[in-house]
Design an enzyme around this catalytic site. Sequence first.
Site, PDB file in Angstrom:
ATOM      1  N   MET A  54       0.835  -1.195   0.000  1.00 38.50           N
ATOM      2  CA  MET A  54       0.000   0.000   0.000  1.00 38.50           C
ATOM      3  C   MET A  54       0.867   1.241   0.000  1.00 38.50           C
ATOM      4  O   MET A  54       1.650   1.438   0.918  1.00 38.50           O
ATOM      5  CB  MET A  54      -0.863   0.036   1.271  1.00 38.50           C
ATOM      6  N   CYS A 113      -6.174   4.004  10.883  1.00 43.23           N
ATOM      7  CA  CYS A 113      -5.606   3.459   9.655  1.00 43.23           C
ATOM      8  C   CYS A 113      -6.038   2.003   9.466  1.00 43.23           C
ATOM      9  O   CYS A 113      -6.349   1.568   8.357  1.00 43.23           O
ATOM     10  CB  CYS A 113      -4.094   3.560   9.773  1.00 43.23           C
ATOM     11  N   GLY A 132       0.704  -8.442   9.313  1.00 41.76           N
ATOM     12  CA  GLY A 132       1.739  -8.875  10.246  1.00 41.76           C
ATOM     13  C   GLY A 132       1.516  -8.351  11.647  1.00 41.76           C
ATOM     14  O   GLY A 132       2.470  -8.026  12.350  1.00 41.76           O
ATOM     15  N   CYS A 177       1.479   5.536  11.064  1.00 45.30           N
ATOM     16  CA  CYS A 177       1.120   4.460  10.155  1.00 45.30           C
ATOM     17  C   CYS A 177       1.400   4.890   8.714  1.00 45.30           C
ATOM     18  O   CYS A 177       0.782   5.834   8.222  1.00 45.30           O
ATOM     19  CB  CYS A 177      -0.370   4.243  10.380  1.00 45.30           C
TER      20      CYS A 177
END
Length: 395
Positions: free
Chosen positions: A33, A100, A124, A200
């Site tokens: 992303m 996020c 993860g 983030c």
Amino acid sequence: MKRVVVGLSGGVDSSVAAYLLQQEGYEVIGLFMKNWHDDSVTISNECPWLEDSNDALLVAEKLGIPFQTVDLSEQYQEKIVDYMFNEYEKGRTPNPDVLCNREIKFDVFMKIALSLGADFVATGHYCQKSETEIEGKTVYQLVAGADVNKDQSYFLCQLSQEQLSKSLFPIGALTKPQVREIAAQMELVTAEKKDSQGLCFIGKVRLPEFLQQKLQPKEGAIIQIYKDHPIYQQDDKSGLTVEDSLRIEATKIAYTPEMGKFMGNHKGAHYFTIGQRKGLNVGGTKDPLFIIATDVITNTVYTGLTSHHPGLFKKALRILKDEVHWVRDDLALINGETLEVMARIRYRQPLQKAILHQFENEMFISFEEPQSAITEGQFAAWYLGEELVGSGVIS
């Protein structure tokens, strides 16, 4: 064979997550992303997204899985960055990582993954998912990660049953050293890579500079409030309803400059947060000054000496009804109900004994011990045992 899209971030955790899923027989696709273009606000090259996407690509090549980059920067700007500016402007301190996950990874990104025919999205994160059956219906549980030092369940505290049903957390039962060991055995390029810090996907940001893009600096007063000020005398709560007495406990004190001593000037109250110690640039006190309150309307920052100052502590917090979120909606409280839980008001804070009190238009969390620096705009999350069952925005 079930198809899983892994959010490959270019870090060791998502790399190992992809490998483990492959070992379990899933068809794995890696997606990176890209959420941020503006390098001017990040510190040096702490967030080189190019390097991260290259590492993600190398991991995908090593594992022999398809890989592509998706650009979500528009949605990220709208749902995260604009929201952050609005919150800071109101004098609240948002948590972009929680948002996020709710708005980007497990919403926009998840929809892209499902449009690619995926059955699941994997990340993860150090947390675990389990299932139970209640009245013939599958209920998904968000459980703390096995590694106590790395547990990230807090960051997922706003997920819904729908989002959890489609999520996998392959490394949740492992510790960080075990994850690094697997990456080293597999000779993954990310095995020794340092954990990313900061916002983030944006990385380390100089927050005042980041906020100055929208929120102009303006000079205001720094006031010191003494710890023995009469405002800290306990109010008599006899004769009050439970709700009214909790509301008093949770309400922030209305300070005025006349209550304290002028210590100097700052560049804008919206750049500061409760509990903050650095960045005031005020000398001449024998103990460090901590921020106990900010007022963005009068542009005043209130401080107190030491981390034990009474202005930092409260025994209760309030969450508006429409900002209460139940991961386990089957456990949601109705008006008048209470629930004993363990709660935290920030990531990595040890869990605290607390009671939820649900009323018609609001919920209160009352803590057994007074909590330091309860901050508006942050998320409170509550647990039953190891399971995170709900959360809400502190108001």
